[in-house]
Design a protein around this motif. Sequence first.
Motif, short mmCIF file in Angstrom:
data_model
loop_
_atom_site.label_atom_id
_atom_site.label_comp_id
_atom_site.label_asym_id
_atom_site.label_seq_id
_atom_site.Cartn_x
_atom_site.Cartn_y
_atom_site.Cartn_z
N ALA A 1 20.54 61.18 37.80
CA ALA A 1 20.30 62.55 37.35
C ALA A 1 19.59 63.36 38.43
N LEU A 2 18.56 62.77 39.03
CA LEU A 2 17.83 63.46 40.09
C LEU A 2 18.75 63.74 41.28
N HIS A 3 19.65 62.82 41.57
CA HIS A 3 20.61 63.00 42.65
C HIS A 3 21.45 64.26 42.43
N ASP A 4 21.83 64.50 41.18
CA ASP A 4 22.63 65.69 40.86
C ASP A 4 21.86 66.98 41.13
N TYR A 5 20.54 66.89 41.16
CA TYR A 5 19.71 68.07 41.45
C TYR A 5 19.26 68.11 42.91
N GLY A 6 19.75 67.17 43.70
CA GLY A 6 19.41 67.17 45.12
C GLY A 6 18.17 66.39 45.47
N VAL A 7 17.62 65.65 44.52
CA VAL A 7 16.45 64.81 44.77
C VAL A 7 16.92 63.37 44.95
N GLU A 8 16.76 62.82 46.14
CA GLU A 8 17.28 61.49 46.43
C GLU A 8 16.22 60.41 46.15
N VAL A 9 16.64 59.41 45.42
CA VAL A 9 15.79 58.25 45.11
C VAL A 9 16.32 57.07 45.90
N GLU A 10 15.42 56.37 46.59
CA GLU A 10 15.85 55.27 47.45
C GLU A 10 15.78 53.91 46.76
N GLY A 11 14.86 53.76 45.78
CA GLY A 11 14.70 52.48 45.12
C GLY A 11 15.03 52.58 43.64
#
Length: 348
Positions: A80-90
């Motif tokens: 979900a965060l990826h869809d808003y442009g916030v990248e999670v690595e773990g």
Amino acid sequence: MSNARTARLSRRGILAAGGALGLGAVLAACGDDDAKSGGSAGGTGAAASGPWTFKDDRGTTVKLDKVPTRIAAFTGVAAALHDYGVEVEGVFGPTKTKDGKADVQAGDMDVSKLTIFGNKFDSFNLEQYAAFQPEVLISTTFDDAGTLWYVPEASKDKIAKLAPSVAISVYDRQMPKPLQRMAELAESLGADMKATKVVEAKKRFEAAAERLRKAAKARPEIKVLAGSAAPSVFYVSGSNYSIDLEYFKALGVNIVEPPEEAKKATGGWFETLSWENVDKYPADVIIMDDRASTIQPADINEGTWKALPAVKAGQVIARSPEPILSYDKCTPLLDNLAEAIENAKKVS
């Protein structure tokens, strides 16, 4: 056990173990006495630089000196965060399928670039997580006690010592609320909520909701059953607690509701049927659990399933019991159901 604790048991059973309510699920649920009590929802966002503060759905406020970038999150939250442009690595949770492809809950993320602490329920590599040096852990919670989804009961205390946690509630509320909360969280982490992509996605979601409302109003006779398949049993979900089904019902969809007595053993979540009794509830459209932990419709070989009128009519579509909480990913869930209702033959 209390109703909330029983709900946790059933959630862990059907959602994580693919329907197998095993001893591990029972122990995990019943041993969860030290979870924090639920708090009121609310949140405050900070700019993408400087101190960061966020009040989560447990009523817990997390404060950091700067906006976190070393984020560990449940896979669906990261998607979900990826869809808003916030990248999670773990990430932790269903991320890769057996053939190495992206799990349905990973959304549009490139799973080959992720550090995966655990790909299945009750699997979490604590040493790997510690080496990752997380600044914050983010997950959802499926109960009113704030239990972090997919954080193992056995190691949750050790995990908690390594980084503060944030929880977005997906328990007993309609879909728009957790969508709003995830958007607020994304914005606090630096997402541009005025970006054209984000604004248009929300508009599409609102249009899809209106379409579903109109379809349900025009065809109230169409019965929709929410199912989930396991090797030896079939689950029929009621609209209680689930953010998608509660919302569908609020929009007017005629959801098949097992009686409360039948759902009592699972805290009100669902009724468990043998495959011989899978025809207990007449339905015109069946929406089936799409997660990798469950058996998908194309792989169900039970004769009683194949004989169902909705199955014979080809009126079976996918359902995401753990939807990726972005407007972009939730819109198709509404559109697909609206289309199914619009085009369904009355077969029940």
